[in-house]
Design an enzyme around this catalytic site. Structure first.
Site, PDB file in Angstrom:
ATOM      1  N   TYR A   1       2.019  -1.320   3.941  1.00  0.00           N
ATOM      2  CA  TYR A   1       1.803  -0.594   2.680  1.00  0.00           C
ATOM      3  C   TYR A   1       2.850   0.497   2.519  1.00  0.00           C
ATOM      4  CZ  TYR A   1      -1.274   1.631  -0.866  1.00  0.00           C
ATOM      5  OH  TYR A   1      -1.836   2.162  -2.003  1.00  0.00           O
ATOM      6  N   TYR A  29       3.612  -1.203  -7.387  1.00  0.00           N
ATOM      7  CA  TYR A  29       2.624  -0.485  -6.569  1.00  0.00           C
ATOM      8  C   TYR A  29       1.253  -0.941  -6.984  1.00  0.00           C
ATOM      9  CZ  TYR A  29       0.068   3.370  -4.415  1.00  0.00           C
ATOM     10  OH  TYR A  29      -0.806   4.115  -3.659  1.00  0.00           O
TER      11      TYR A  29
END
Lengths: 389, 138
Positions: free
Chosen positions: A297, A347
């Protein structure tokens, strides 16, 4: 875990979706169910982040789901991308539901932006006012101008740089290797927001500083859209047409000071206690050397070296050598974020991070590697190991 | 100059009232003596609810820092660049702090810092931390 991810659905990623978060969510859920070879009426469970504006009730009402037996929420946003899968899996194993959809929908560019201080501050009589007790932007950090997650990441980055005594040049090369490598992956991925924009190391170095020591190319892309994943028992997955990917282990990890922004965690240059990785790999019966591809991430590029070291894929302080020698790239020892990551695909609060792991194991990635296993983490706060079914 | 402050209901709490009076106090346990931050109704070490407030030494070391070049709010356009710091206090607690606008400081991780409380008005003051050599300057 004895569950599988059998469906991925999403809208396009954009800077302005032109429609409501609810509509985006519904589009993604229908696409995910279709991808799984299931019917909408098969859905009997939902999971989401508490930060999602679209409630389970809104989904139930909109789709007329008349036998939703379970709905669960995990705190925050992308922090719990793998935690939501763990909770869905636990619910399935406990018999609370049999087909659970995990959804995330947000207009994060055209609506409320996570990279802006307006999200956490009010204006009153010429002052900017914080009235929230928890980071980011809380009353103990906002007065010093620490307002958005990307500034916290700059603090981790500087702590790492200082701890290992990296020169400016070496540090720039390390993070630039993440941004440039992932952009090249994104250039081959039609879903990526930045698919048409190339990035080389000179471009990276010339990028403007947002919060030193991080530059513009170290940051993820605020994105509009929605994604959904369908999770069922491993047994049921074997009877479906979709290419199932098994959840080998998944979990959440929290310790004092760690969530949500690690401001008060002891080490700012290493965010994950060793126990988190040991537990995750132990449950899967695997070790880091068994992992073929990793989805880390990357709200900023700094998350990549931290995760590689914190989970033992490489030794402490070795990220600079690993990344500058292409260890994360095509043909590297451990390809990382082969969709382009949050830096270059978009994102999407971890769901696209998970989805790329699933696509790699299905053989559907645009940057396909030979993979039997995939690792996914948000800096240890939630993590998962996936395996080819 | 734009300043960010906690809303009034927080400024009535001891942490902020002590600062407005000119000193940094830490929330401390009256049983084991340990300090904790942010303030909490219970001691995280011995789980005693008997907590109070003690003046901080003001001595700390620099854990990390970042320099905000990009204003994340339009009202901060006249503030950038500004320095955000993480400071580990001698009492064993971490605080978010910064370097006051207009103060030059060459920062290095691990360096010694000393607290300087800067008052903005009768109700609101902030605990900044400066490299030890410059901490006494006003």
């Amino acid at each position: 875990m004895k569950t599988s991810i059998v469906g991925i659905g999403q809208t396009e990623f954009s800077k302005d979706s032109g429609r409501s978060e609810l509509k985006l969510a519904l589009e993604a859920i229908l696409a995910a169910v279709a991808d799984a070879g299931l019917e909408v009426d098969d859905i009997d469970g939902l999971v989401r982040y508490t930060w999602d504006h679209t409630t389970e009730a809104a989904i139930v009402n909109a789709l007329g789901l008349d036998h939703l037996n379970y709905y669960g929420e995990t705190e925050f946003g992308g922090v719990n991308c793998c935690g939501a899968v763990a909770q869905a899996s636990a619910a399935i194993e406990a018999g609370l539901a049999s087909c659970i959809v995990f959804y995330r929908t947000l207009n994060a560019r055209s609506g409320v932006r996570y990279g802006r201080g307006e999200r956490v501050l009010a204006e009153e009589d010429g002052w900017l006012v914080s009235r929230q007790p928890e980071p980011p932007g809380d009353i103990y950090s906002a007065p010093f101008g620490l307002l958005v997650p990307g500034q916290h990441h700059a603090l981790y980055a500087q702590a790492y740089k200082g701890h290992y005594g990296l020169t400016d040049d070496r540090f720039t090369e390390m993070l630039g290797s993440v941004a440039v490598t992932q952009r090249a992956y994104a250039n081959r991925n039609p879903r990526a927001l930045l698919k048409d924009r190339t990035l080389d190391m000179d471009d990276y170095r010339a990028g403007r500083v947002i919060t030193a020591p991080l530059r513009v190319y170290d940051y993820c892309l605020e994105t509009d859209g929605a994604m959904a994943l369908v999770i069922v028992s491993r047994e049921r997955a074997r009877g479906l047409s979709a290419k199932a990917v098994d959840v080998l282990s998944a979990g959440q990890y929290i310790f004092p000071g760690s969530v949500p922004m690690y401001l008060y965690a002891e080490k700012a240059y290493s965010l994950v206690p060793e126990a988190a990785g040991e537990e995750l790999f132990g449950k899967a019966g695997l070790s880091p050397s068994d992992i073929d591809v990793a989805m880390l991430y990357d709200a900023t590029s700094m998350m990549v070296p931290l995760a590689l070291e914190d989970f033992g894929f490489i030794g402490r302080g070795e990220a600079q050598d690993f990344l500058t020698s292409g260890g994360n790239g095509p043909g590297g020892r451990l390809p990382v974020n082969t969709h382009g990551g949050l830096l270059s695909e978009g994102y999407f609060h971890g769901l696209n991070t998970i989805a790329e792991g699933v696509r790699q194991l299905r053989g559907e990635s645009h940057n396909q590697v030979e993979a039997e296993t995939a690792f996914v983490t948000l800096r240890g706060a939630s993590s998962m190991i996936l395996g080819r079914a | 100059m734009t300043v960010i402050r906690p809303s009034d209901e927080y400024l009535d709490q001891p942490f902020w009232k002590h600062l407005a009076a000119g000193t940094l106090h830490l929330n401390c346990c009256n049983d084991c003596g340990g300090a904790h931050h942010p303030p909490s109704p219970i001691c995280p070490r011995c789980r005693s609810f008997d907590t109070g407030w003690k003046p901080a030494s003001g001595r700390g070391t620099l854990k990390s820092f970042a320099v905000a070049e990009h204003p994340v709010h339009p009202m901060l356009a006249d503030q950038v660049p500004y320095v955000i710091t993480l400071v580990d206090l001698e009492e064993g607690v971490r605080m978010v702090s910064g370097i006051p606008k207009g103060t030059e400081a060459a920062l290095e991780i691990g360096m010694a810092l000393q607290c300087r409380v800067v008052r903005f008005d009768d109700r609101f003051a902030l605990p900044y931390f400066l490299p030890v050599a410059g901490a006494g300057e006003k």
